[in-house]
Design a protein around this motif. Sequence first.
Motif, mmCIF file in Angstrom:
data_model
loop_
_atom_site.group_PDB
_atom_site.id
_atom_site.type_symbol
_atom_site.label_atom_id
_atom_site.label_comp_id
_atom_site.label_asym_id
_atom_site.label_seq_id
_atom_site.Cartn_x
_atom_site.Cartn_y
_atom_site.Cartn_z
ATOM 1 N N GLU A 149 -4.656 2.246 8.422
ATOM 2 C CA GLU A 149 -5.125 3.405 9.193
ATOM 3 C C GLU A 149 -4.211 4.611 8.984
ATOM 4 O OE1 GLU A 149 -6.151 2.692 13.249
ATOM 5 O OE2 GLU A 149 -7.608 1.139 12.745
ATOM 6 N N ALA A 150 -2.937 4.363 8.884
ATOM 7 C CA ALA A 150 -1.997 5.469 8.627
ATOM 8 C C ALA A 150 -2.330 6.144 7.301
ATOM 9 C CB ALA A 150 -0.564 4.953 8.604
ATOM 10 N N ASN A 151 -2.827 5.358 6.358
ATOM 11 C CA ASN A 151 -3.145 5.885 5.027
ATOM 12 C C ASN A 151 -4.572 6.372 4.882
ATOM 13 O OD1 ASN A 151 -0.822 5.659 3.165
ATOM 14 N ND2 ASN A 151 -0.799 3.578 3.941
ATOM 15 N N ALA A 152 -5.382 6.202 5.937
ATOM 16 C CA ALA A 152 -6.784 6.595 5.833
ATOM 17 C C ALA A 152 -6.871 8.076 5.502
ATOM 18 C CB ALA A 152 -7.499 6.301 7.148
ATOM 19 N N ALA A 196 -1.879 11.103 5.096
ATOM 20 C CA ALA A 196 -0.591 11.477 5.661
ATOM 21 C C ALA A 196 0.384 10.328 5.712
ATOM 22 C CB ALA A 196 -0.797 12.014 7.072
ATOM 23 N N GLY A 197 -0.103 9.120 5.958
ATOM 24 C CA GLY A 197 0.816 8.000 6.083
ATOM 25 C C GLY A 197 1.560 7.722 4.799
ATOM 26 N N ARG A 201 -3.348 -3.400 9.584
ATOM 27 C CA ARG A 201 -4.304 -2.420 10.099
ATOM 28 C C ARG A 201 -3.625 -1.074 10.295
ATOM 29 N NH1 ARG A 201 -4.838 -0.476 14.838
ATOM 30 N NH2 ARG A 201 -3.599 -2.094 15.877
ATOM 31 N N ILE A 202 -2.459 -1.082 10.893
ATOM 32 C CA ILE A 202 -1.763 0.179 11.162
ATOM 33 C C ILE A 202 -1.405 0.872 9.845
ATOM 34 C CG2 ILE A 202 0.399 1.132 12.061
ATOM 35 C CD1 ILE A 202 0.138 -1.000 14.348
ATOM 36 N N LYS A 203 -0.967 0.104 8.870
ATOM 37 C CA LYS A 203 -0.623 0.708 7.582
ATOM 38 C C LYS A 203 -1.852 1.324 6.924
ATOM 39 C CE LYS A 203 1.877 -0.074 3.318
ATOM 40 N NZ LYS A 203 2.516 -1.060 2.423
#
Lengths: 753, 753
Positions: free
Chosen positions: B463-466, B473-474, B459-461
């Motif tokens: 969302e970081a890439n959203a 930005a991710g 999820r964090i990955k």
Amino acid sequence: MISTAPVPSLIGKRALLGLLLVLAQPAAAQRPTLEESFQQKISAERIGEYIKVLTAHPTFPGSAHTKEYAEWIRARLSEWGWDARIETWTVLFPRPVERVVELLGPKPFKARLFEPPVPGDPYSEQSAEHLPTYFIYGPDGDVTAPLVYANYGLREDYETLARAGVSVKGAIVIARSGRMWRGGKVELAAEHGAAAMLIYSDPAEDGYARGLPYPDGSWRTPDGVQRGSILNGKYPGDPLTPSVAATPGAKRLPIDSPDNTIARLPAMPLSYADATPLLAALGGETAPESWRGALPLTYRMGPSEARVHLKIKYDWSNTELYDVVGTIRGSTWPDEWIVRGNHHDGWVYGAQDPHSAHSAMLEEARALGELVRAGWAPKRTLVYASWDAEEQGTIGSTEWMEAHLADLNTKAVAYLNTDVIGPGTVRVTGASSLAQFITDIAQRITDPRSGVSVVDRARIKTEANAPTGGGPAGAAVFGVGVEYDIARSRLRFGPPGYGSDHHAFVSHAGIAALNLEFGDDLSLGAYHTVYDDFAWYERFGDPGFAYGRVTAQLNGAAVIGLADATILPVEFSAASDAVAEEIAKLKALYGRLRSAVANQNRLAALDAYRVLASPDHPRRPPDIAPIPVVDLAPLDAAAVKIRAAAERYGKAKEQSLTRTVAPARARAVNRLLVAVDRAALREGGLPGRPYYRNELFSPGRLWDTVPIPAVGDAMLDGDWKAAAAQVPLAAGTLLNIAAAIDAASAALEDVGR
Amino acid sequence: MISTAPVPSLIGKRALLGLLLVLAQPAAAQRPTLEESFQQKISAERIGEYIKVLTAHPTFPGSAHTKEYAEWIRARLSEWGWDARIETWTVLFPRPVERVVELLGPKPFKARLFEPPVPGDPYSEQSAEHLPTYFIYGPDGDVTAPLVYANYGLREDYETLARAGVSVKGAIVIARSGRMWRGGKVELAAEHGAAAMLIYSDPAEDGYARGLPYPDGSWRTPDGVQRGSILNGKYPGDPLTPSVAATPGAKRLPIDSPDNTIARLPAMPLSYADATPLLAALGGETAPESWRGALPLTYRMGPSEARVHLKIKYDWSNTELYDVVGTIRGSTWPDEWIVRGNHHDGWVYGAQDPHSAHSAMLEEARALGELVRAGWAPKRTLVYASWDAEEQGTIGSTEWMEAHLADLNTKAVAYLNTDVIGPGTVRVTGASSLAQFITDIAQRITDPRSGVSVVDRARIKTEANAPTGGGPAGAAVFGVGVEYDIARSRLRFGPPGYGSDHHAFVSHAGIAALNLEFGDDLSLGAYHTVYDDFAWYERFGDPGFAYGRVTAQLNGAAVIGLADATILPVEFSAASDAVAEEIAKLKALYGRLRSAVANQNRLAALDAYRVLASPDHPRRPPDIAPIPVVDLAPLDAAAVKIRAAAERYGKAKEQSLTRTVAPARARAVNRLLVAVDRAALREGGLPGRPYYRNELFSPGRLWDTVPIPAVGDAMLDGDWKAAAAQVPLAAGTLLNIAAAIDAASAALEDVGR
């Protein structure tokens, strides 16, 4: 058909003969115009001859033949009927007496710092005459420190290093050239605490990755070094005489004054042959994908375990510069000047940069001289200038501008610059108020390669690149280009930029400047090397000098038109588009910087820097920062006023076309039109940089291209308070422009009554 | 605190003792679940031991130790309580007896075609045991011809060559690996008239451009060669026994039959050390920027002036394969099978590919065996399979599937595959109907590096890439990833792909397959080389085998859940999303191909190919083509039905949760749920490729990933009539899926009454 036709009667024969005579002789209406006569006089062959003569030996300031070349140019101008003289300046011109770049440690390596002869190129063998490889206007230095790689050395590259925990404090930073003015890179390295800087030419930029290296192809050899100036960007010209001409007696800043433009760090340029062992010595994490060039090694961020030693020591002498200036006095309005310029100095020979375009300017001068001899009396004064020391910081042109500023302020109608040209599509930047005027001329000039008009080639290239459902299809086939404004059906003028001799005219004096050049790709691998010589140029630069010829045709025709127009041939719709575009770019910059802050905050809030990073490559989360807010509406409001003023002027101009205007009344209108350009100047200059006064077209503080630089620079530096404070001031200048256009409209409306 | 407290009374002491006892013993509600017991049994250390044992020597089919390894695996399964046996197949396995790749002409060069030992890696020294570098399943050949470079060898690359006027007819085409199945590249080269093909590993892909080469880092050495299969993609498995198991007596196609899967061109893989002199010999135009790799040379399109000689001759023998299959019979529904598989063959050692994941599967089998010994009786039958010859075309798994197809058709509930894993985020592909079930399990498994749950890391990955205002930005910081469906709050399952042993199960048999793997970047430079050995793997693959452990935990827990669920733990909302996504991809492909035609027409109409091309690099305009039109609405309509059916099933499932379901009634529902997967099969198979029956998840004809392949492949081949004709047929299959879901819903609604 003819063989089967009946024999024509005598009358029929006569009629036919008459028709043939009509076809063979131009009718009165078809007699060549002045412009056509000019175009026919321009010779590609002569252009090649000028280049060959002027690049037999190196042409940099202080070189053995530079004065002789200036005399030769002056003599030609005189011969062609110009009132020609040499104006001499005395400027700081340090030359290195000691240069060392070496890798210490277990695999020591000493950089060669030398561009050797290339087989089949006799010029490259004149090594004793060449200027050594170095950056001018950095300090002396002797630094031994670990090496850190910083990609292009841009702001965001230091951000990436910080996230990865790599410090550049006290280090020697190595960056590749490209993407930004090299002096800006040195300043950024200094701001981040580096001790020295190396900038090398990666083969991805203009070496074997792009094509076969010289002499098999045009591209950079392993030893090719990009010399350059690293002025810190406070002002152009001589570093010691800001705002005043560098006469022998001028008041000079001390060399160690923090107010001059000498860079803060010792720095050296490197070839990729010299850079390779240094880059191979870097330790640390593998650099991000976008940091990788074309060398056969693993690009790493550093630091290096082995240290690098950089030593540079200069002879801090002055050198004499020679600007050659020819004049033809105007018959009607002698105190209205059309100034045309191109530099004559190269970093070494400079066959492409600047002689590709300098030779075109000489050929224009010759042809214009012939026209005058044949009876043409230009209404305005023509000033043709061959500048010295452009490469070191547009010095010759800046000092001349400073010397003549009072005259220029009232008399300069426009400055037409060129610098480097090559085959391909027309490239036009500068005063958009002249976009329609230039388009009309370019429509009458034929592209040498395709046979279509210069404008049509630009249109086709732009249309080929127009975004479609499947993406910009033309780009993949022909390269990107937006040289044409499809909506307005005219050439699209980009902002003037700051990399050539129009720099001071535009940003300090507020003079309308044009760069009318050609070339799809001018970066062919010889840039600022010894190999930019005649042997290289005649094979790879502009074979047959065909684009030299059209450059002379386009610029010369523009000079003729500007010299003789009763009312100056400006209009402001494209200029109003250009203002709107600068504001749009500022908004894009604002959005990008806001998003960057928002994204960093978001990633930090997600704990992404900890959760997603590999344990071998930890990431330091940035501090959570407030998302900046700046109200840009005042700029939009001012742009609306400019658009309205432009429309009013358009109507006035249309009405005036049906009237005959007396010279005296025209003069009044024209003075107001010239004042429109001056209205872009902000009194007192931009914040912290008094030299730069043009609100729209001054460089950023790192000599980069920054929209509305008073605001944009503050944003880039993260000073959001200053950015907000600058908006109303910048908007005020824009309102001055609108008012100046309105004043010209009122005068022209008067003429129309 | 204790030292200052009064002495407790006797009663107080007793009460304290009681409290301590309660704390020391888990309460009834806190007794570990079956899943928890399983998770605790999984040992990273043992996983490392399996890899070390099984990769002491090469593991390819026909290698000296392969049978011994199969026996070892069988013995372990038996020891762990499984009913284990070896199933043997006899398949075509050509091995080269002569291999020559050489450059003729003035600078002759003979390719080494050998992967030498690397210091500090004892495995790499066992050269006599290694399989030579070659592609399996190409024909014998002896070709001498000029060389042409075709970038990745994709369809669009041949289009670029055609526009530039470079013919590949009769030439040897050299392409770099990546972007597409290598067998598809050979087929495309054949379709364009090439005589032979070379595919090399550019260092931009997984060599020094990515990081330090082995042994300093993990990345490909100059001599590392990517072996591989070049099957032509008509079907997987043994090239001579389509659709039937390769038993000794099976009917076989002749080796020269056009109906088998042997490639049409002789072809060889090359290291970049061997490819460099060949690429340097290419003449012609500099290749476009996107064609350039990381070698220190100018990439040119060719042809070469010097000719290249390729000779390859095979021993066309058969080899025995050993599939090791262990079974634990189900206690309640023995004829419902949960099949779990991973191959045990490597191209040479295969420490990462496949033993990284194969070892995890063995550890699962051991732990499950322990649970059974401790009293667990899985309700369904467990089948654990260790496949042979995956690398040559998923042969061991395909032959086994073909041998057991009748059983599998009625009994197979799901097939859980793994192949290669490494550190990082969970990567899940396959049956989206199990997405929620898998998410719930993964939520209970901890990511070894970050300490958050496996789902949270995904999820964090994601969302970081959203996408945000400033771009993803991710991605710049952590790499791209979309492993999580933010809108649905669950893991996002990609399509199954075709590069591993689930291939035949999915595309031929219509069995729900899962790939539950880990790893942010699995391409680390050893792929299909000798260097993918234990020495390399323990340093660079999965240090400490921590991700082997979570792979076993995730797959084993999924097996337990699937084995014991009364009603199979499926739901169709994610599956319905997946269908919609395949249709969206087809529309994107359609749009892209239409735009490409429209853009070419547009450029030709502009005369751009003539006007903008450099005279040195003329461009051939393509023929004006009509813009294709295909009505895709029937697919959308069918997708709407599937979505409605998924919603109905979701409601039925919710109702059923409150009811106790008798095994017999559950069996009826479950049979219908299994039938939903089979409903994706089209009777008679896809056009021209009868083996491939899965309408949604079959490979394209070049073994590439093509959405709705019956339609998408026709589009890619420019056969727009066929594409239009296939739409209603494909929509018909989708309607069958909707009907099958509805049937399951009806049965489940019955249960709920």
